[in-house]
Design a protein around this motif. Structure first.
Motif, PDB file in Angstrom:
ATOM      1  N   THR A 548      79.082 -12.660  78.804  1.00  0.00           N
ATOM      2  CA  THR A 548      77.861 -11.974  78.395  1.00  0.00           C
ATOM      3  C   THR A 548      77.994 -11.556  76.931  1.00  0.00           C
ATOM      4  OG1 THR A 548      77.483 -11.130  80.628  1.00  0.00           O
ATOM      5  CG2 THR A 548      76.333 -10.025  78.832  1.00  0.00           C
ATOM      6  N   TYR A 549      77.059 -12.041  76.116  1.00  0.00           N
ATOM      7  CA  TYR A 549      76.990 -11.653  74.704  1.00  0.00           C
ATOM      8  C   TYR A 549      75.779 -10.764  74.525  1.00  0.00           C
ATOM      9  CZ  TYR A 549      76.143 -12.034  69.664  1.00  0.00           C
ATOM     10  OH  TYR A 549      75.907 -11.751  68.347  1.00  0.00           O
ATOM     11  N   SER A 550      76.000  -9.531  74.066  1.00  0.00           N
ATOM     12  CA  SER A 550      74.932  -8.541  73.939  1.00  0.00           C
ATOM     13  C   SER A 550      74.809  -8.116  72.479  1.00  0.00           C
ATOM     14  CB  SER A 550      75.229  -7.320  74.813  1.00  0.00           C
ATOM     15  OG  SER A 550      75.404  -7.693  76.171  1.00  0.00           O
ATOM     16  N   ASP A 551      73.798  -8.628  71.813  1.00  0.00           N
ATOM     17  CA  ASP A 551      73.539  -8.314  70.411  1.00  0.00           C
ATOM     18  C   ASP A 551      72.334  -7.379  70.360  1.00  0.00           C
ATOM     19  OD1 ASP A 551      73.510  -8.308  67.661  1.00  0.00           O
ATOM     20  OD2 ASP A 551      72.502 -10.238  67.475  1.00  0.00           O
ATOM     21  N   PHE A 552      72.597  -6.068  70.411  1.00  0.00           N
ATOM     22  CA  PHE A 552      71.547  -5.060  70.493  1.00  0.00           C
ATOM     23  C   PHE A 552      71.576  -4.220  69.217  1.00  0.00           C
ATOM     24  CE2 PHE A 552      72.612  -4.939  75.329  1.00  0.00           C
ATOM     25  CZ  PHE A 552      72.037  -6.192  75.491  1.00  0.00           C
ATOM     26  N   GLN A 570      79.803  -5.838  72.960  1.00  0.00           N
ATOM     27  CA  GLN A 570      79.051  -6.988  72.455  1.00  0.00           C
ATOM     28  C   GLN A 570      79.482  -8.265  73.164  1.00  0.00           C
ATOM     29  OE1 GLN A 570      79.171  -7.343  68.199  1.00  0.00           O
ATOM     30  NE2 GLN A 570      77.641  -8.953  68.127  1.00  0.00           N
ATOM     31  N   HIS A 571      80.764  -8.406  73.445  1.00  0.00           N
ATOM     32  CA  HIS A 571      81.292  -9.560  74.183  1.00  0.00           C
ATOM     33  C   HIS A 571      81.951  -9.040  75.463  1.00  0.00           C
ATOM     34  CE1 HIS A 571      80.827 -12.177  70.624  1.00  0.00           C
ATOM     35  NE2 HIS A 571      81.257 -11.134  69.937  1.00  0.00           N
ATOM     36  N   PHE A 572      81.696  -9.715  76.569  1.00  0.00           N
ATOM     37  CA  PHE A 572      82.297  -9.301  77.836  1.00  0.00           C
ATOM     38  C   PHE A 572      82.543 -10.548  78.682  1.00  0.00           C
ATOM     39  CE2 PHE A 572      82.190  -7.614  82.209  1.00  0.00           C
ATOM     40  CZ  PHE A 572      83.152  -6.617  82.091  1.00  0.00           C
ATOM     41  N   LEU A 573      83.781 -10.684  79.165  1.00  0.00           N
ATOM     42  CA  LEU A 573      84.170 -11.892  79.896  1.00  0.00           C
ATOM     43  C   LEU A 573      84.872 -11.525  81.192  1.00  0.00           C
ATOM     44  CD1 LEU A 573      84.548 -15.043  79.899  1.00  0.00           C
ATOM     45  CD2 LEU A 573      86.774 -14.629  78.835  1.00  0.00           C
ATOM     46  N   PRO A 595      86.728  -7.892  74.112  1.00  0.00           N
ATOM     47  CA  PRO A 595      87.603  -8.178  72.982  1.00  0.00           C
ATOM     48  C   PRO A 595      87.274  -7.452  71.687  1.00  0.00           C
ATOM     49  CG  PRO A 595      86.030  -9.948  73.248  1.00  0.00           C
ATOM     50  CD  PRO A 595      85.788  -8.993  74.381  1.00  0.00           C
ATOM     51  N   GLN A 596      86.194  -6.689  71.653  1.00  0.00           N
ATOM     52  CA  GLN A 596      85.755  -6.100  70.395  1.00  0.00           C
ATOM     53  C   GLN A 596      85.281  -4.667  70.631  1.00  0.00           C
ATOM     54  OE1 GLN A 596      83.021  -8.652  68.274  1.00  0.00           O
ATOM     55  NE2 GLN A 596      82.162  -6.951  67.105  1.00  0.00           N
ATOM     56  N   SER A 597      85.544  -3.789  69.682  1.00  0.00           N
ATOM     57  CA  SER A 597      85.078  -2.409  69.783  1.00  0.00           C
ATOM     58  C   SER A 597      83.552  -2.364  69.805  1.00  0.00           C
ATOM     59  CB  SER A 597      85.590  -1.578  68.604  1.00  0.00           C
ATOM     60  OG  SER A 597      86.994  -1.489  68.615  1.00  0.00           O
ATOM     61  N   TYR A 598      83.007  -1.349  70.481  1.00  0.00           N
ATOM     62  CA  TYR A 598      81.573  -1.088  70.416  1.00  0.00           C
ATOM     63  C   TYR A 598      81.372   0.408  70.222  1.00  0.00           C
ATOM     64  CZ  TYR A 598      81.966   0.159  75.419  1.00  0.00           C
ATOM     65  OH  TYR A 598      82.321   0.727  76.624  1.00  0.00           O
ATOM     66  N   TYR A 599      80.143   0.807  69.952  1.00  0.00           N
ATOM     67  CA  TYR A 599      79.893   2.177  69.510  1.00  0.00           C
ATOM     68  C   TYR A 599      79.488   3.097  70.657  1.00  0.00           C
ATOM     69  CZ  TYR A 599      80.140   0.317  64.793  1.00  0.00           C
ATOM     70  OH  TYR A 599      80.572  -0.288  63.639  1.00  0.00           O
ATOM     71  N   ALA A 600      79.786   4.394  70.439  1.00  0.00           N
ATOM     72  CA  ALA A 600      79.419   5.432  71.390  1.00  0.00           C
ATOM     73  C   ALA A 600      78.215   6.235  70.908  1.00  0.00           C
ATOM     74  CB  ALA A 600      80.594   6.378  71.631  1.00  0.00           C
ATOM     75  N   ASP A 601      77.748   5.976  69.684  1.00  0.00           N
ATOM     76  CA  ASP A 601      76.635   6.756  69.144  1.00  0.00           C
ATOM     77  C   ASP A 601      75.746   5.888  68.274  1.00  0.00           C
ATOM     78  OD1 ASP A 601      78.511   6.455  67.109  1.00  0.00           O
ATOM     79  OD2 ASP A 601      78.088   8.405  66.219  1.00  0.00           O
ATOM     80  N   ASN A 602      74.504   6.359  68.096  1.00  0.00           N
ATOM     81  CA  ASN A 602      73.537   5.621  67.283  1.00  0.00           C
ATOM     82  C   ASN A 602      73.967   5.525  65.824  1.00  0.00           C
ATOM     83  OD1 ASN A 602      71.848   5.232  69.464  1.00  0.00           O
ATOM     84  ND2 ASN A 602      70.517   6.971  68.991  1.00  0.00           N
TER      85      ASN A 602
END
Length: 673
Positions: A548-552, A570-573, A595-602
Motif C-alpha cells: 500500500t502506497y499512501s501519498d496524502f 507512506q509505504h506499507f508491505l 520502511p519510511q518515517s511518517y508524521y504525527a502532526d500536520n
C-alpha cells in the motif's frame, strides 16, 4: 440431542458391524465434503458478484484466517492492499482505507461496517471493533472507496461486510481454543444444521487478556445467531441476533520516547483515572429475499442497542438506540439484446444517543459535567446500472442521495445551552467501465463522489461552520488470475474538500474536529498471490503480498501549505511465504514492513520511526477433524509505534503514541465435525 437419543446412537454404533460402520464413515465424509463444497461455493459466488464492480474490491475467505490467532480485525484484513490496520490495545484498532478517518486514534469513521449486509455503525457514523468476533465469519467483503454503492454506502473508505455462515454451510460442531503471550486465552464453539426448509447457525466465544502494556487487560463474551426459513422456492427469510459484552482497560497514549524506551508502561494519569471502555450490545435484524424471474428483492429491518460505560478524561455513560430498514432490488435481464443489471435501493437509519458525562474520580462518577440527547436521521436512495455493450464490456453509472439530520438537546445548561440542529442534503454520482479482456483478466476505471456528515463526537452542533467532507475519486486498475498467479492492482486519486480531521489538542481530552480546506489522497494498492508446485504429489510454496502506497498531503493550505497528512505510513508491505506439504503440514515466515518515517502532526515536526516485524508460523490441517497451529510474532522483539493520535503541532513531549506489542507466541487447536 437428548440423553435418550444419545444413548440410542451409542448403542447402535457399538453394535454396528464393521461393514456398516464403514458406510457410516463414508456418510460422515460425504457430509463434511458437502459442507466444505457449499461453503466454498458461497465464497466463490460472493467473489464473482463483487468482481462486477469497476474498482478495488476483495473477498477474504475464512480459509485465509481461521487457522491463525484471529484475535482482532487486523488478522482478517492484513493482506488486503489499501487497508491499513493499526492496533491500539486489546481488540481496539484503527482501520483506514484510502486515508479514511486518517487522524483518529479511536474508533473508525469513513468506512461503513456491515454484518451480513446490515449496518453496524451508529446512526451518526461511528464504529469500533469491540463488538466484532473476527473468528465468526465465513468470509469478509471489502469495498474500497466509492465502490460500496452496492450497499448504498458512499464513504471515502468504502465498506467492510462481515458475513456469517448459515446452517447450510456450517459444521455441526466447530470448536477451538487459542492461548498466547500476555495472558491471552480465547475459546469458541459453533454449530449449524439444516432440516428441510429450516436452517440455523450459532456461535459463541469468550476471551480474556492481561495485555502487553500495563492497564490493558480486558475480557469479552460474544455470540452470533442466525436462522432462516424457505417459505417457497422463491422466498426466504432470515433472522440475525448478535450480542456482545466487552470490558477493556485503556493504557493511553504516551510520548514517543516513552513508547520506544518503556513500551509496556501505561500513561500514569490514565492508569490513575482507571480509564476503560466497557460495552454491552444487542443487535436484532431480519432480511427477506424474493425472486421474480430476473428480479430479486431484499427487504429488511434492524434494531441495535448499545450501552457504553466509559471512564476516560471524564466519565461517559451513554446508551445508543438505532433502528432502520432497507430495500434493494436487483434486475438482471436483456434489454434490446444487451445484458443490463440494475440495482436500486433505499436505506433508513435513525438513532438516539442518550449521554451523561461526569467528572472521573478514579473510575467513579463525580459531579455531572454534561448531559444531552443526540438524534440522527439518515435516509438514502441509490441506483447503479451496468449495461453490457459487449459481452465482456460494461458501462456503469450510479448515484446516491443522502438526506441527513443531526439534532442535539442539551440538558445541562449551567455552561449555556448547546442545543441545535443541522440538516444535510448530499448527492454523490459514480461512473465506471469494466472490461474483461479475457477470461480471468479484468481492467477497470471509475470516477466517484463521496460525502461524510460529521459525527456527534465531532461536536457537530456547536462547532463553528463544521461542514460535511466531500471527495472526488479517480481510479484505474486490473485484477485476475493466470494459472497459479493472481493479482489485484489499483491506482487512485481522491481530491477532498473540507476533510474532517480529529486533532488531539491536550493530554486529557477527546480529539476535536476541524475542516481542512483542500487535501489530496492518492496511492497504489497492489496485491499478489502465487502457488509454486514442488512435486507431483501436492507439495507447494505459496506467496502472498500486499503493498500500500499512501501519498496524502495538504493542497496549498493556509496554515500547512503542502505538508504531508499525518497518521499512516507512506509505504506499507505485508508478505508471507508458506511451504505446504501434502500431509497438511505447513510452515513459513511472514513480515510487516513500514520502511519510511511518517508524521504525527500536520506541521510535520514529529515523526513515527520506520520498523520491520519478522514472524513465523507452522501448523497441521488435513481439512478433516483436527487442526493445530503455532505462530510467533515480532520475533526480534522490535520496539515500534503501532498507532498515533494526530495533532496540529506536536512536540517531543506530546502524548500521542501507542507502542506496538513485543515478542509474542500464539498457539491453537481446532476441532470440526
Amino acid at each position: 440431542m437428548n440423553k435418550t437419543m444419545l444413548a440410542a446412537l451409542l448403542a447402535t454404533t457399538i453394535a454396528t458391524p464393521v461393514f456398516a460402520q464403514d458406510r457410516a464413515d463414508d456418510q460422515d465424509r460425504t457430509n463434511r465434503t458437502t459442507i466444505i463444497v457449499i461453503g466454498a461455493r458461497e465464497t466463490e459466488q460472493a467473489r464473482t458478484e463483487i468482481e462486477r464492480t469497476p474498482g478495488g474490491v476483495e473477498v477474504v475467505s475464512d480459509t485465509t484466517f481461521k487457522n491463525t490467532p484471529v484475535q482482532n480485525i487486523k488478522d482478517i484484513l492484513d493482506y488486503v492492499p489499501g487497508v491499513i490496520t493499526q492496533l491500539r490495545m486489546g481488540d481496539d484498532a484503527r482501520v483506514a482505507i484510502r486515508g479514511s478517518g486518517l487522524s483518529r486514534a479511536y474508533g473508525i469513521r469513513g468506512i461503513t461496517v456491515l454484518l451480513d449486509g446490515i449496518p453496524m455503525n451508529t446512526s451518526d457514523g461511528l464504529m469500533d471493533f469491540f463488538e466484532i468476533d473476527p473468528s465468526a465469519y465465513r468470509y469478509v467483503e471489502v469495498f474500497k472507496g466509492g465502490n460500496a454503492l452496492r450497499y448504498g454506502s458512499n464513504a471515502l473508505g468504502g465498506a467492510v461486510n462481515l458475513v456469517t455462515p448459515t446452517g447450510r454451510d456450517a459444521s455441526m460442531l466447530d470448536a477451538r481454543i487459542d492461548v498466547a503471550s500476555f495472558g491471552y486465552v480465547k475459546g469458541q464453539v459453533s454449530t449449524g444444521g439444516a432440516s428441510g426448509n429450516f436452517d440455523y447457525f450459532a456461535t459463541v466465544s469468550g476471551q480474556r487478556i492481561d495485555g502487553y502494556r500495563d492497564h490493558s487487560n480486558g475480557d469479552a463474551l460474544r455470540g452470533n445467531l442466525n436462522f432462516g426459513y424457505r417459505l417457497s422456492p422463491t422466498v426466504e427469510t432470515r433472522f440475525y441476533v448478535t450480542a456482545a459484552s466487552t470490558n477493556q482497560r485503556i493504557p493511553g497514549e504516551v510520548t514517543k520516547a516513552q513508547a520506544l524506551n518503556t513500551p509496556r508502561a501505561a500513561n500514569a494519569v490514565w492508569e490513575a483515572q482507571d480509564q476503560q471502555r466497557n460495552v454491552e450490545s444487542i443487535r436484532v435484524s431480519n432480511k427477506t429475499s424474493f425472486t421474480f424471474g430476473d428480479t430479486t428483492l431484499d427487504v429488511g429491518a434492524f434494531y441495535n442497542w448499545r450501552h457504553v460505560d466509559h471512564p476516560i478524561f471524564q466519565y461517559l455513560d451513554y446508551t445508543v438506540d438505532d433502528y432502520g430498514a432497507f430495500v434493494r432490488v436487483v434486475d438482471d435481464r436483456s434489454l434490446g439484446g444487451l445484458r443490463n443489471r440494475l440495482t436500486v435501493g433505499a436505506n433508513l437509519q435513525n438513532g438516539t444517543i442518550d449521554t451523561n458525562q461526569y467528572v472521573n474520580v478514579a473510575a467513579t462518577k463525580g459531579a455531572l459535567a454534561a448531559s444531552m440527547v443526540d438524534k440522527s436521521g439518515n435516509l438514502s436512495f441509490y441506483a447503479e446500472d451496468s449495461l453490457y455493450v459487449r459481452p465482456n464490456l460494461s458501462l456503469i453509472a450510479g448515484i446516491q442521495y443522502l438526506d441527513a439530520s443531526r439534532d442535539r438537546r442539551d440538558r445541562f445548561l449551567s455552561n449555556g445551552d448547546q442545543s441545535g440542529r443541522r440538516d444535510f442534503s448530499l448527492w454523490s454520482p459514480k461512473f465506471g467501465v469494466l472490461w474483461e479482456v479475457q477470461p480471468g483478466t479484468q481492467i477497470f476505471a471509475n470516477v466517484s463522489r463521496s460525502a461524510e456528515v460529521p459525527s456527534y463526537d465531532a461536536n457537530v452542533i456547536t462547532a463553528v461552520n463544521l461542514r460535511p467532507q466531500r471527495a472526488t475519486t479517480y481510479e484505474i486498475g486490473t485484477r485476475g488470475h493466470r494459472g497459479n498467479f493472481g493479482w489485484d492492482v489499483s491506482l487512485y486519486r481522491s481530491e477532498l474538500t473540507d476533510e474532517l480531521q480529529c486533532l488531539t489538542t491536550g493530554p486529557f481530552s477527546a480529539c476535536g474536529i476541524i475542516n481542512v480546506g483542500h487535501t489530496v489522497h492518492q496511492g497504489i494498492e497492489a496485491g499478489v498471490d502465487a502457488t509454486i508446485p514442488l512435486s507431483n504429489s501436492g507439495d507447494s510454496l505459496s506467496f502472498t503480498g500486499a503493498y500500500t502506497y499512501s501519498d496524502f498531503f495538504f493542497d496549498d493550505d493556509a496554515t500547512y501549505g503542502d505538508n504531508r497528512l499525518p497518521g499512516v505510513p507512506q509505504h506499507f508491505l505485508r508478505a508471507e511465504l508458506l511451504y505446504k506439504h501434502k500431509s497438511g503440514f505447513y510452515a513459513g515466515p511472514n513480515a510487516e514492513w513500514s520502511p519510511q518515517s511518517y508524521y504525527a502532526d500536520n506541521a510535520n515536526t514529529l515523526t513515527v520511526n520506520p520498523y520491520a516485524l519478522f514472524n513465523l508460523k507452522a501448523g497441521f490441517d488435513t481439512g478433516k477433524h483436527w487442526s493445530i497451529y503455532v505462530e510467533g510474532r515480532n520475533l526480534t522483539d522490535r520496539r515500534y509505534i503501532s498507532t498515533v493520535a494526530v495533532a496540529g503541532v506536536a512536540s517531543p513531549g506530546s502524548e500521542l503514541f501507542n507502542p506496538g506489542t513485543g515478542r509474542a507466541v500464539f498457539a491453537g487447536v481446532r476441532f470440526k465435525w
